[in-house]
Scaffold this motif. Structure first.
Motif, PDB file in Angstrom:
ATOM      1  N   LYS B  17       0.717  -1.166  -0.117  1.00  0.00           N
ATOM      2  CA  LYS B  17      -0.202   0.018   0.042  1.00  0.00           C
ATOM      3  C   LYS B  17       0.926   1.221  -0.126  1.00  0.00           C
ATOM      4  O   LYS B  17       0.389   2.228  -0.375  1.00  0.00           O
ATOM      5  CB  LYS B  17      -0.924   0.006   1.120  1.00  0.00           C
ATOM      6  N   ASP B  18       2.189   1.112   0.285  1.00  0.00           N
ATOM      7  CA  ASP B  18       2.832   2.250   0.830  1.00  0.00           C
ATOM      8  C   ASP B  18       4.100   2.304  -0.170  1.00  0.00           C
ATOM      9  O   ASP B  18       5.152   1.533  -0.104  1.00  0.00           O
ATOM     10  CB  ASP B  18       3.321   2.380   2.210  1.00  0.00           C
ATOM     11  N   LYS B  20       7.438   3.518  -1.599  1.00  0.00           N
ATOM     12  CA  LYS B  20       8.497   4.259  -1.037  1.00  0.00           C
ATOM     13  C   LYS B  20       9.668   4.656  -2.345  1.00  0.00           C
ATOM     14  O   LYS B  20       9.942   6.003  -2.185  1.00  0.00           O
ATOM     15  CB  LYS B  20       9.401   3.388  -0.241  1.00  0.00           C
ATOM     16  N   PRO B  49      -1.964   8.070  -1.328  1.00  0.00           N
ATOM     17  CA  PRO B  49      -1.240   7.233  -0.269  1.00  0.00           C
ATOM     18  C   PRO B  49       0.106   7.247  -0.900  1.00  0.00           C
ATOM     19  O   PRO B  49       1.055   6.754  -0.016  1.00  0.00           O
ATOM     20  CB  PRO B  49      -1.933   5.890  -0.365  1.00  0.00           C
ATOM     21  N   MET B  50       0.682   7.438  -2.138  1.00  0.00           N
ATOM     22  CA  MET B  50       1.822   7.484  -2.595  1.00  0.00           C
ATOM     23  C   MET B  50       2.790   8.757  -2.396  1.00  0.00           C
ATOM     24  O   MET B  50       3.952   8.809  -2.789  1.00  0.00           O
ATOM     25  CB  MET B  50       1.741   7.196  -4.146  1.00  0.00           C
ATOM     26  N   ALA B  53       6.725   9.442  -1.946  1.00  0.00           N
ATOM     27  CA  ALA B  53       7.613   8.331  -2.658  1.00  0.00           C
ATOM     28  C   ALA B  53       8.572   8.864  -3.664  1.00  0.00           C
ATOM     29  O   ALA B  53       8.560  10.026  -4.107  1.00  0.00           O
ATOM     30  CB  ALA B  53       6.590   7.277  -3.616  1.00  0.00           C
ATOM     31  N   ALA B 105       8.060  -0.913  -1.827  1.00  0.00           N
ATOM     32  CA  ALA B 105       6.912  -0.585  -1.250  1.00  0.00           C
ATOM     33  C   ALA B 105       6.622  -1.505  -0.332  1.00  0.00           C
ATOM     34  O   ALA B 105       7.434  -2.585   0.219  1.00  0.00           O
ATOM     35  CB  ALA B 105       5.547  -0.770  -2.310  1.00  0.00           C
ATOM     36  N   GLU B 106       5.689  -1.126   0.997  1.00  0.00           N
ATOM     37  CA  GLU B 106       5.556  -2.096   2.112  1.00  0.00           C
ATOM     38  C   GLU B 106       3.918  -2.068   2.046  1.00  0.00           C
ATOM     39  O   GLU B 106       3.239  -1.145   1.775  1.00  0.00           O
ATOM     40  CB  GLU B 106       6.176  -1.614   3.177  1.00  0.00           C
TER      41      GLU B 106
END
Lengths: 224, 106
Positions: B17-18, B20, B49-50, B53, B105-106
């Protein structure tokens, strides 16, 4: 934390649809070209002249791309050639999806052997998008200057043919035809170069001869 | 836009979802200007949500290989001529890429 390897082309989807378009066109024995130039170089005039010269030899249809209006399609229809206008809204180029949606219309037309796609006037982005055509044709005009191929190399590199149009303006400009050809061939030595004037009608027979032989050669090739 | 659609699809596929970091490769012969891409990326992720990044752009120079003498060279000014044997038959090896390479991403 995940490290995710993707290695996917941003234009992979476009290229996939372009591949489908190509197969569909080939399957119906239709040769297709994609004409790209800056606005006002004379693409529509060249297509009008081409329609006249190919009349009775090869039946063609035209897909017109423009930001707005169907003026160009109307111009083409006056020559008895089926034409479909695609208005892209704000997009500066046609993509394979646009053309894909126009194919059912094309396949309803009778006996078409050649599809000419006139792209939105722009020398940058259209060079990147495969539409499913067999040949990309760059058009530049004398009024634009002989250094055009050096300024927009991607288009000249991606094209198989180049039409240098409006040669009737040569006496009024400092355009050097030898230099223009040299610049284009330095970027792409394989380019077939044609010099045309739509107002004087010169060079168009050579262009149409080339188009006929390209389409003919493609028709003889085995359909995949 | 196509680029971010691919990223979103990949994030869903991998259940993350995240975002980086995103790594892309841009060839010299494409119509993509790295600075403009960086700017668009920042505008695109803002308020999503990005946001936050990092976009890492790897530039792929236009390289060619001479068909006659096999020399690989940088095609300065897009010119198609081998600097060693002056042959004009050249295959482009890199410069046309527009790829999403990887993401963290995590």
């Amino acid at each position: 934390m995940h490290d995710i390897l993707i290695e996917e082309g941003v234009l992979a989807k476009n290229d996939g649809i372009a591949g489908e378009n190509r197969e569909m066109l080939r399957g119906r024995g239709i040769y297709s070209i994609n004409m790209v130039s800056s606005p006002g170089s004379g693409k529509t005039s060249i297509i009008e002249k081409t329609a006249g010269l190919l009349d009775g030899l090869l039946r063609l249809a035209v897909i017109e791309g423009d930001i707005e209006t169907d003026l160009d399609a109307e111009r083409i229809r006056r020559h008895g050639v089926p034409a479909k206008q695609i208005t892209t809204g704000r997009a500066c180029h046609l993509d394979a999806h646009h053309v894909h949606h126009a194919l059912p219309w094309l396949f309803e037309q009778d006996g078409i052997r050649l599809l000419i796609i006139e792209n939105v006037g722009n020398m940058v982005c259209p060079a990147e998008y495969d539409l499913g055509e067999e040949m990309k044709v760059a058009v530049m005009s004398v009024a634009e200057g002989d250094d055009k191929p050096l300024k927009y190399p991607a288009l000249f590199s991606a094209s198989q043919a180049l039409i240098i149009n409006k040669t009737d303006l040569l006496p009024y400009t400092d355009f050097n035809m030898h230099r223009a050809r040299e610049n284009a061939l330095r970027i792409n030595p394989e380019l077939k170069v044609f010099e045309t004037s739509c107002t004087k009608g010169t060079g168009l027979q050579e262009w149409c001869g080339f188009l006929l032989s390209s389409a003919g050669a493609a028709a003889k090739a085995p359909v995949k | 836009m196509s680029m971010m659609e691919i990223v979103k699809e990949q994030m869903i596929k991998h259940g993350v979802k995240d975002l980086k970091r995103l790594k892309v490769r841009v060839g010299e012969l494409t119509a993509v200007e790295p600075e403009a891409l960086q700017f668009c990326f920042e505008v695109y992720v803002k308020g999503t949500p990005m946001e936050g990044a990092a976009l890492e752009i790897e530039e792929a120079p236009l390289m060619g290989r001479c068909v006659d003498c096999d020399e690989e060279f940088r095609m300065e000014y897009f010119l198609q001529a081998c600097p060693r044997c002056e042959g004009g038959a050249v295959t482009k090896t890199t410069g046309h890429e527009l790829d999403i390479v990887s993401m963290e991403a995590e």
